[in-house]
Design a protein around this motif. Structure first.
Motif, PDB file in Angstrom:
ATOM      1  N   ILE A 141       0.813  -1.215   0.000  1.00  0.00           N
ATOM      2  CA  ILE A 141       0.000   0.000   0.000  1.00  0.00           C
ATOM      3  C   ILE A 141       0.851   1.272   0.000  1.00  0.00           C
ATOM      4  CG2 ILE A 141      -1.954  -1.169   1.075  1.00  0.00           C
ATOM      5  CD1 ILE A 141      -1.155   0.238   3.717  1.00  0.00           C
ATOM      6  N   GLY A 142       2.139   1.130  -0.226  1.00  0.00           N
ATOM      7  CA  GLY A 142       2.991   2.313  -0.337  1.00  0.00           C
ATOM      8  C   GLY A 142       3.434   2.914   0.973  1.00  0.00           C
ATOM      9  N   VAL A 143       3.567   2.085   1.987  1.00  0.00           N
ATOM     10  CA  VAL A 143       3.976   2.576   3.308  1.00  0.00           C
ATOM     11  C   VAL A 143       5.378   3.180   3.231  1.00  0.00           C
ATOM     12  CG1 VAL A 143       4.551   1.876   5.665  1.00  0.00           C
ATOM     13  CG2 VAL A 143       2.533   0.918   4.528  1.00  0.00           C
ATOM     14  N   PRO A 144       5.568   4.384   3.782  1.00  0.00           N
ATOM     15  CA  PRO A 144       6.906   4.988   3.764  1.00  0.00           C
ATOM     16  C   PRO A 144       7.840   4.318   4.763  1.00  0.00           C
ATOM     17  CG  PRO A 144       5.369   6.407   4.935  1.00  0.00           C
ATOM     18  CD  PRO A 144       4.551   5.292   4.362  1.00  0.00           C
ATOM     19  N   PRO A 145       9.142   4.450   4.584  1.00  0.00           N
ATOM     20  CA  PRO A 145      10.082   3.914   5.581  1.00  0.00           C
ATOM     21  C   PRO A 145       9.931   4.657   6.899  1.00  0.00           C
ATOM     22  CG  PRO A 145      11.226   5.298   3.993  1.00  0.00           C
ATOM     23  CD  PRO A 145       9.831   5.153   3.486  1.00  0.00           C
ATOM     24  N   ASN A 146      10.374   4.041   7.952  1.00  0.00           N
ATOM     25  CA  ASN A 146      10.273   4.652   9.281  1.00  0.00           C
ATOM     26  C   ASN A 146      11.660   5.042   9.778  1.00  0.00           C
ATOM     27  OD1 ASN A 146       9.679   5.469  11.844  1.00  0.00           O
ATOM     28  ND2 ASN A 146       8.665   3.586  12.473  1.00  0.00           N
ATOM     29  N   PRO A 147      11.985   6.323   9.764  1.00  0.00           N
ATOM     30  CA  PRO A 147      13.318   6.753  10.211  1.00  0.00           C
ATOM     31  C   PRO A 147      13.550   6.521  11.697  1.00  0.00           C
ATOM     32  CG  PRO A 147      11.901   8.646   9.832  1.00  0.00           C
ATOM     33  CD  PRO A 147      11.145   7.461   9.325  1.00  0.00           C
ATOM     34  N   ASN A 148      12.478   6.283  12.452  1.00  0.00           N
ATOM     35  CA  ASN A 148      12.618   6.053  13.891  1.00  0.00           C
ATOM     36  C   ASN A 148      12.810   4.586  14.243  1.00  0.00           C
ATOM     37  OD1 ASN A 148      12.310   8.790  14.532  1.00  0.00           O
ATOM     38  ND2 ASN A 148      10.083   8.618  14.542  1.00  0.00           N
ATOM     39  N   ASN A 149      12.861   3.726  13.244  1.00  0.00           N
ATOM     40  CA  ASN A 149      13.073   2.313  13.510  1.00  0.00           C
ATOM     41  C   ASN A 149      14.535   2.092  13.895  1.00  0.00           C
ATOM     42  OD1 ASN A 149      13.424  -0.487  13.433  1.00  0.00           O
ATOM     43  ND2 ASN A 149      12.075  -0.752  11.674  1.00  0.00           N
ATOM     44  N   PRO A 150      14.808   1.682  15.148  1.00  0.00           N
ATOM     45  CA  PRO A 150      16.208   1.549  15.581  1.00  0.00           C
ATOM     46  C   PRO A 150      16.970   0.455  14.857  1.00  0.00           C
ATOM     47  CG  PRO A 150      14.711   0.717  17.260  1.00  0.00           C
ATOM     48  CD  PRO A 150      13.864   1.380  16.229  1.00  0.00           C
ATOM     49  N   TYR A 151      16.273  -0.415  14.147  1.00  0.00           N
ATOM     50  CA  TYR A 151      16.959  -1.465  13.398  1.00  0.00           C
ATOM     51  C   TYR A 151      17.866  -0.869  12.324  1.00  0.00           C
ATOM     52  CZ  TYR A 151      17.701  -5.648  10.550  1.00  0.00           C
ATOM     53  OH  TYR A 151      18.260  -6.677   9.847  1.00  0.00           O
ATOM     54  N   TYR A 152      17.510   0.315  11.821  1.00  0.00           N
ATOM     55  CA  TYR A 152      18.315   0.952  10.786  1.00  0.00           C
ATOM     56  C   TYR A 152      19.715   1.321  11.279  1.00  0.00           C
ATOM     57  CZ  TYR A 152      14.157   1.323   7.834  1.00  0.00           C
ATOM     58  OH  TYR A 152      13.062   1.034   7.074  1.00  0.00           O
ATOM     59  N   ALA A 153      19.875   1.438  12.591  1.00  0.00           N
ATOM     60  CA  ALA A 153      21.207   1.714  13.124  1.00  0.00           C
ATOM     61  C   ALA A 153      22.134   0.535  12.875  1.00  0.00           C
ATOM     62  CB  ALA A 153      21.111   2.011  14.622  1.00  0.00           C
ATOM     63  N   GLU A 154      21.546  -0.678  12.860  1.00  0.00           N
ATOM     64  CA  GLU A 154      22.332  -1.883  12.597  1.00  0.00           C
ATOM     65  C   GLU A 154      22.458  -2.154  11.106  1.00  0.00           C
ATOM     66  OE1 GLU A 154      21.977  -6.653  13.683  1.00  0.00           O
ATOM     67  OE2 GLU A 154      21.216  -5.152  15.083  1.00  0.00           O
ATOM     68  N   GLU A 155      21.379  -1.857  10.357  1.00  0.00           N
ATOM     69  CA  GLU A 155      21.349  -2.107   8.910  1.00  0.00           C
ATOM     70  C   GLU A 155      20.848  -0.844   8.201  1.00  0.00           C
ATOM     71  OE1 GLU A 155      22.393  -4.737   7.360  1.00  0.00           O
ATOM     72  OE2 GLU A 155      22.728  -6.099   9.050  1.00  0.00           O
TER      73      GLU A 155
END
Length: 385
Positions: free
Chosen positions: A256-270
């Protein structure tokens, strides 16, 4: 009512509550031969499943259970997620999952994963990408996920089961040596957890919607009635969240076109992580190249109390969700943060749904009316005397 799931739901009976490690919930209270009464293995399996679901000693290190992220007091969702940490923290401090933990309510009623040739869509299966064919297979996953309970292998988990105070229950249910073989024991554990999740505790059908449906929703407020009409009509919600099965989902997979979540702490690892959803499911048989970015349509039951929303927890309120469905395609892509009336670019642009969302022309009042209806789907409704 238009649906009846009673044949699929195991009642939480007195036998379950009384089944102890030594007694097992007998099916009769006496035996003319003088032998011990027979064991009610169904009740005992459910009881064992509840113990396993709540047991924090089965993670590595100890400290996390299934109930940590699927809290019985919070519609079997994670009560500790927020806008700052929209995904669950694993047992290892500072290590977070990459997805928003969905509610476990009504999960037992999701059909097995399959490709529906008539519609050209995959449907069913557990986890948001359907990678577990059924509830039993799903129960095996979190124990070995390094982002969750972090055991290194099945043998580590089974060793903990053998030392648990309820270990003898495995033999009462499955016979002598039920924990001897690692693979068999691990399978028994998952079967018991699935049995617990098949009880009415997980699918009570006690929302205001359920209470009012038998009287044609006469006990709805005027706003809730308007919201129901919008849900069935102008809002196009029933294109995916079908009402007549009682679960408000068609179990299919959509992007449905959900935007990425900049607050997702997983992005700090990946930092370069992109969640491709269904595309990564190893059980795909056809059209694998058309599944990128798709996730299973969730049930809307208890949706008002299971924020945040979407696979990555990017939306914090139902008002945001409804606004996104209404205005996604109204020329406001490109912002840096998700705000009402203006949404960032999608995480995955391929295979996006069009035509049934994104430009619904709902007014602000109509958006609020839809939210009011969605709030009637929360279990535990108590009518005012």
């Amino acid at each position: 009512m238009q649906f009846d799931w009673s044949s699929r739901v195991v009642p939480v009976t007195v036998a379950v509550l009384l089944a102890g490690c030594g007694g097992g919930g007998p099916t009769s209270s006496d035996d003319d031969t003088g032998n011990d009464p027979p064991v009610d293995t169904v009740a005992l399996t459910v009881q064992l499943g509840e113990m396993l679901f709540m047991d924090q000693s089965l993670s590595e290190p100890a400290g996390q259970s299934c109930a940590t992220c699927h809290d019985p007091g919070h519609a079997f969702a994670d009560p500790d997620v927020s806008d700052r940490n929209p995904v669950s923290e694993g047992v290892v401090a500072g290590r977070f999952g990459n997805r928003n933990a969905p509610t476990a309510t009504y999960a037992a009623l999701i059909p097995e994963f399959e490709y529906d040739g008539a519609t050209g869509r995959y449907r069913g299966g557990q986890f948001l990408d359907g990678r577990a064919v059924d509830l039993k297979e799903q129960a095996k996953g979190p124990f070995l996920n390094k982002l969750e309970m972090a055991n290194t292998d099945e043998a580590m988990v089974v060793e903990k089961l053998r030392a648990a105070p309820y270990a003898e229950m495995f033999e009462q249910i499955w016979g002598a040596g039920a924990l001897d073989d690692v693979a068999v024991a691990y399978d028994h554990m998952a079967e018991a957890i699935a049995a617990f999740e098949e009880t009415e505790l997980f699918m009570p059908f006690t929302s205001k919607y359920d209470y009012c449906a038998d009287d044609n929703f006469s006990c709805f407020t005027e706003q809730e009635k308007r919201g129901l009409d919008l849900f069935r009509g102008k809002g196009l919600c029933t294109e995916c969240h079908i009402e007549d099965n009682g679960l408000f989902t068609d179990f299919t997979y959509r992007n449905i076109g959900v935007p990425p979540n900049p607050n997702n702490p997983y992005y700090a690892e990946e930092p370069d992580f992109i969640d491709v959803g269904l595309e990564a499911n190893p059980m795909l048989t056809v059209d694998a190249d058309r599944q990128k970015g798709k996730f299973r349509v969730p049930t809307l039951r208890n949706v008002a109390v299971t924020a945040p929303y979407m696979h990555n927890g990017v939306m914090q309120t139902l008002a945001q969700v409804v606004n996104f469905y209404n205005r996604r395609d109204q020329g406001c892509y490109g912002s840096q943060v998700p705000l009402v009336d203006c949404w960032p670019d999608p995480e995955v642009a391929e295979n996006m749904e069009t035509g049934n969302m994104g430009d619904l022309l709902l007014s602000a009042q109509e958006e609020a009316d839809l939210v009011a209806f969605l709030e009637t789907l929360t279990d535990g409704y108590q009518p005012t005397p």
